[in-house]
Design a protein around this motif. Sequence first.
Motif, PDB file in Angstrom:
ATOM      1  N   SER A 385       0.073   1.732  -5.380  1.00  0.00           N
ATOM      2  CA  SER A 385       0.023   1.053  -4.088  1.00  0.00           C
ATOM      3  C   SER A 385       1.232   1.431  -3.241  1.00  0.00           C
ATOM      4  O   SER A 385       2.169   2.084  -3.726  1.00  0.00           O
ATOM      5  CB  SER A 385       0.005  -0.462  -4.295  1.00  0.00           C
ATOM      6  N   GLU A 386       1.227   1.013  -1.981  1.00  0.00           N
ATOM      7  CA  GLU A 386       2.371   1.248  -1.108  1.00  0.00           C
ATOM      8  C   GLU A 386       3.623   0.574  -1.659  1.00  0.00           C
ATOM      9  O   GLU A 386       4.735   1.074  -1.479  1.00  0.00           O
ATOM     10  CB  GLU A 386       2.060   0.746   0.306  1.00  0.00           C
ATOM     11  N   GLU A 387       3.452  -0.541  -2.338  1.00  0.00           N
ATOM     12  CA  GLU A 387       4.595  -1.217  -2.955  1.00  0.00           C
ATOM     13  C   GLU A 387       5.277  -0.323  -3.987  1.00  0.00           C
ATOM     14  O   GLU A 387       6.513  -0.299  -4.085  1.00  0.00           O
ATOM     15  CB  GLU A 387       4.134  -2.517  -3.614  1.00  0.00           C
ATOM     16  N   ASP A 388       4.479   0.434  -4.742  1.00  0.00           N
ATOM     17  CA  ASP A 388       5.050   1.378  -5.713  1.00  0.00           C
ATOM     18  C   ASP A 388       5.879   2.443  -5.006  1.00  0.00           C
ATOM     19  O   ASP A 388       6.965   2.820  -5.469  1.00  0.00           O
ATOM     20  CB  ASP A 388       3.936   2.053  -6.523  1.00  0.00           C
ATOM     21  N   ILE A 389       5.361   2.952  -3.905  1.00  0.00           N
ATOM     22  CA  ILE A 389       6.073   3.982  -3.152  1.00  0.00           C
ATOM     23  C   ILE A 389       7.357   3.408  -2.550  1.00  0.00           C
ATOM     24  O   ILE A 389       8.404   4.079  -2.534  1.00  0.00           O
ATOM     25  CB  ILE A 389       5.177   4.571  -2.047  1.00  0.00           C
ATOM     26  N   ASP A 390       7.287   2.173  -2.070  1.00  0.00           N
ATOM     27  CA  ASP A 390       8.494   1.532  -1.521  1.00  0.00           C
ATOM     28  C   ASP A 390       9.579   1.415  -2.595  1.00  0.00           C
ATOM     29  O   ASP A 390      10.756   1.703  -2.327  1.00  0.00           O
ATOM     30  CB  ASP A 390       8.152   0.149  -0.983  1.00  0.00           C
ATOM     31  N   ARG A 391       9.189   1.019  -3.788  1.00  0.00           N
ATOM     32  CA  ARG A 391      10.176   0.899  -4.858  1.00  0.00           C
ATOM     33  C   ARG A 391      10.766   2.258  -5.226  1.00  0.00           C
ATOM     34  O   ARG A 391      11.960   2.389  -5.494  1.00  0.00           O
ATOM     35  CB  ARG A 391       9.555   0.242  -6.095  1.00  0.00           C
ATOM     36  N   LEU A 392       9.919   3.288  -5.220  1.00  0.00           N
ATOM     37  CA  LEU A 392      10.411   4.641  -5.500  1.00  0.00           C
ATOM     38  C   LEU A 392      11.425   5.066  -4.452  1.00  0.00           C
ATOM     39  O   LEU A 392      12.524   5.554  -4.789  1.00  0.00           O
ATOM     40  CB  LEU A 392       9.235   5.623  -5.524  1.00  0.00           C
TER      41      LEU A 392
END
Length: 404
Positions: A385-392
């Motif tokens: 999800s976009e949340e995963d990309i934000d954390r990355l």
Amino acid sequence: MDAKALKAEFPILNQDINGHPLVYLDNAATTQKPRAVIEAVKRYYEWDNANVHRGVHTLGSRATDAYEGAREKVARFINAPASRQIIFTRGTTTALNIVASGYARQTLREGDEIVITPMEHHSNLIPWQQAAKATGATLKYIPLQPDGTISLADVESTVTERTKIVSMTYISNVLGTINPIAEVAKIAHRNGAIIVVDGAQSTPHLKVDVQALDVDFYALSGHKMCAPTGIGALYGKAQLLERMEPVEFGGEMIDFVELHDSTWKELPWKFEGGTPIIAGAVGLGAAIDFLEEIGLDNIDKHEKKLTHYAMDSLSAIDGITIYGPRQERAGLVTFNLGDVHPHDVATVLDTEGIAVRAGHHCCQPLMRWLKVSATARASIYLYNSEEDIDRLAQSLVRTKEFFQ
């Protein structure tokens, strides 16, 4: 498509790593397995475990039905004309080696040409190196454009009437390049060559139609599409598979055995000597059911949107270098973070629960073309999800600051 809801179907993703919720971004290496696949394999071992094609008892019949049913599902999934054109293998590597050994070494002669690209995974490079050495054929490379794509003009100039085999990845596991397979197939066939496709990175992510692409051989791995490890498949045009000799000999692949000679079974079984990977095939069939229920078009649409988001997010980080095409690309981002070694990047990310790949990605010639020794790679799938990309992205900023 609700990525967060799909994530709940994958038990392994519901855990903390080093005190942080797991963000799994190493899907180009292997994907995680949904509960439906895990339960299918468990059910096979608990209820149907038996050898196939041999016993007349109930368990043997059920195991055979499950195994051959999985073959039918693979054929439908990639639109093969018939299930007998699907050979179960250990994965893409084995499938490509079968073609290089069973077809190339039988047909190539000195002076013939094998054409590949510098972006190939070692699994689609070393078998052709060995085939060329064994037969006297010449290995040629289609040059890459600066952005890591190939041009059809270069394909036209590299493939000649001496070319007998063109082999190419559909999607690069480093660059994210999506190669124009249908157009390359036309050029190969116009010159009297066959085309072999490494479909390890394409089959899980976009709808594959081997008939529309008009490919001669197509290899895939189950573990990159939610299935267990150790199972894959090779598709081949029937007339080519029938001409080929098996590469493994023993039980199950024979028709009649005499003291000094033997004959082989018909397709597909002449290529499947010994006890096959039954549970793996059952798991692959369950994975195909799972992916088809979601829809490959929905997966493709989700990944394209998330890839654009990832490219924008990571490009905003000062000092980062991203490799491969900027627009039309598959769901992975390969990068370097300034002078920080990729292994250090991956190690720091892991302390925050983020799993990415670091290294040469089994593409050493491509690393030399990129003028680097290694890269880091974040690869996405249907449960990201976009949340995963934000954390990355946030973790990469902290990593950069830490090493500065």
